[in-house]
Write a protein that holds these residues in place. Structure first.
Motif, PDB file in Angstrom:
ATOM      1  N   UNK A 153      40.888  30.982  28.236  1.00 39.23           N
ATOM      2  CA  UNK A 153      41.174  31.858  27.105  1.00 39.23           C
ATOM      3  C   UNK A 153      40.673  33.298  27.297  1.00 39.23           C
ATOM      4  N   UNK A 154      39.535  33.470  27.956  1.00 40.33           N
ATOM      5  CA  UNK A 154      39.034  34.834  28.198  1.00 40.33           C
ATOM      6  C   UNK A 154      39.949  35.567  29.170  1.00 40.33           C
ATOM      7  N   UNK A 155      40.408  34.884  30.204  1.00 43.89           N
ATOM      8  CA  UNK A 155      41.346  35.513  31.141  1.00 43.89           C
ATOM      9  C   UNK A 155      42.635  35.894  30.411  1.00 43.89           C
ATOM     10  N   UNK A 156      43.102  35.004  29.548  1.00 46.46           N
ATOM     11  CA  UNK A 156      44.312  35.317  28.771  1.00 46.46           C
ATOM     12  C   UNK A 156      44.078  36.521  27.868  1.00 46.46           C
ATOM     13  N   UNK A 157      42.906  36.603  27.263  1.00 42.48           N
ATOM     14  CA  UNK A 157      42.630  37.727  26.364  1.00 42.48           C
ATOM     15  C   UNK A 157      42.558  39.042  27.136  1.00 42.48           C
ATOM     16  N   UNK A 158      42.152  38.988  28.398  1.00 44.37           N
ATOM     17  CA  UNK A 158      42.109  40.204  29.210  1.00 44.37           C
ATOM     18  C   UNK A 158      43.503  40.809  29.319  1.00 44.37           C
ATOM     19  N   UNK A 159      44.478  39.978  29.540  1.00 44.71           N
ATOM     20  CA  UNK A 159      45.859  40.464  29.598  1.00 44.71           C
ATOM     21  C   UNK A 159      46.351  40.959  28.259  1.00 44.71           C
ATOM     22  N   UNK A 160      45.932  40.290  27.213  1.00 42.13           N
ATOM     23  CA  UNK A 160      46.353  40.680  25.870  1.00 42.13           C
ATOM     24  C   UNK A 160      45.876  42.084  25.503  1.00 42.13           C
ATOM     25  N   UNK A 161      44.651  42.429  25.905  1.00 41.33           N
ATOM     26  CA  UNK A 161      44.124  43.761  25.570  1.00 41.33           C
ATOM     27  C   UNK A 161      44.557  44.828  26.569  1.00 41.33           C
ATOM     28  N   UNK A 162      45.223  44.420  27.660  1.00 39.88           N
ATOM     29  CA  UNK A 162      45.777  45.390  28.594  1.00 39.88           C
ATOM     30  C   UNK A 162      45.082  45.528  29.926  1.00 39.88           C
ATOM     31  N   UNK A 163      44.071  44.705  30.210  1.00 39.51           N
ATOM     32  CA  UNK A 163      43.452  44.797  31.535  1.00 39.51           C
ATOM     33  C   UNK A 163      44.488  44.432  32.587  1.00 39.51           C
ATOM     34  N   UNK A 164      44.397  45.065  33.739  1.00 37.19           N
ATOM     35  CA  UNK A 164      45.395  44.813  34.775  1.00 37.19           C
ATOM     36  C   UNK A 164      44.787  44.317  36.079  1.00 37.19           C
ATOM     37  N   UNK A 165      43.543  43.868  36.028  1.00 33.93           N
ATOM     38  CA  UNK A 165      42.904  43.313  37.223  1.00 33.93           C
ATOM     39  C   UNK A 165      41.993  42.149  36.840  1.00 33.93           C
ATOM     40  N   UNK A 166      42.180  41.026  37.495  1.00 35.81           N
ATOM     41  CA  UNK A 166      41.266  39.891  37.406  1.00 35.81           C
ATOM     42  C   UNK A 166      41.028  39.459  38.835  1.00 35.81           C
ATOM     43  N   UNK A 167      39.757  39.438  39.233  1.00 36.33           N
ATOM     44  CA  UNK A 167      39.410  39.134  40.623  1.00 36.33           C
ATOM     45  C   UNK A 167      38.271  38.125  40.675  1.00 36.33           C
ATOM     46  N   UNK A 168      38.307  37.304  41.677  1.00 37.12           N
ATOM     47  CA  UNK A 168      37.180  36.481  42.059  1.00 37.12           C
ATOM     48  C   UNK A 168      36.513  35.668  40.979  1.00 37.12           C
TER      49      UNK A 168
END
Length: 141
Positions: free
Chosen positions: A90-105
């Motif tokens: 859910x936190x990774x999903x929320x990152x996309x929802x708020x507009x973050x464009x990078x998830x790493x490692x």
């Protein structure tokens, strides 16, 4: 010794390009702050967030052998320690929802690893002692 992970550490980031440094910084700060505030809703303590990188650099256009600055890029990364593993998705999903464009490692580990290392050392020494006693018994020492 087998230790089951009890935390996840995920790196989140946001890269943005704008005509000026100030505009790029303002947008980056806004989006990263929205994300950091959203983490509180998942029970993530602000002390478990750590900025790991922040960069500003010019962005260029190349045409006819010439380069011209078209704007400036700002890139910021934040490591987040997630203590409730069921919140990772859910936190990774929320990152996309708020507009973050990078998830790493994404890494899974234990919070107090030194406690388990100490236990492993004690077990290893007991095991070594047991083997030494068995060998000593065979040779009559």
């Amino acid at each position: 010794m087998v230790v089951i992970p009890d935390i996840a550490v995920v790196s989140f980031g946001y890269a943005v390009e704008q005509p000026t440094v100030a505009q790029a910084q303002a947008e980056n700060t806004k989006v990263m702050n929205i994300f950091a505030n959203s983490l509180k809703g998942f029970g993530v303590d602000p002390k478990d967030n750590q900025t790991t990188s922040y960069s500003i650099y010019p962005a260029y256009d190349y045409a006819n052998g010439k380069s011209t600055i078209r704007g400036y890029a700002v890139n910021q990364s934040l490591n987040v320690k997630i203590r409730k593993l069921s919140n990772v998705g859910p936190i990774i999903a929320s990152a996309g929802t708020v507009g973050l464009n990078q998830v790493n490692g994404i890494s899974f580990t234990v919070d107090n690893i030194e406690t388990y290392r100490a236990q492993a050392r004690v077990e290893a020494l007991k095991n070594a002692r047991s083997k030494a006693d068995a060998l000593a018994n065979v040779v009559g020492i």
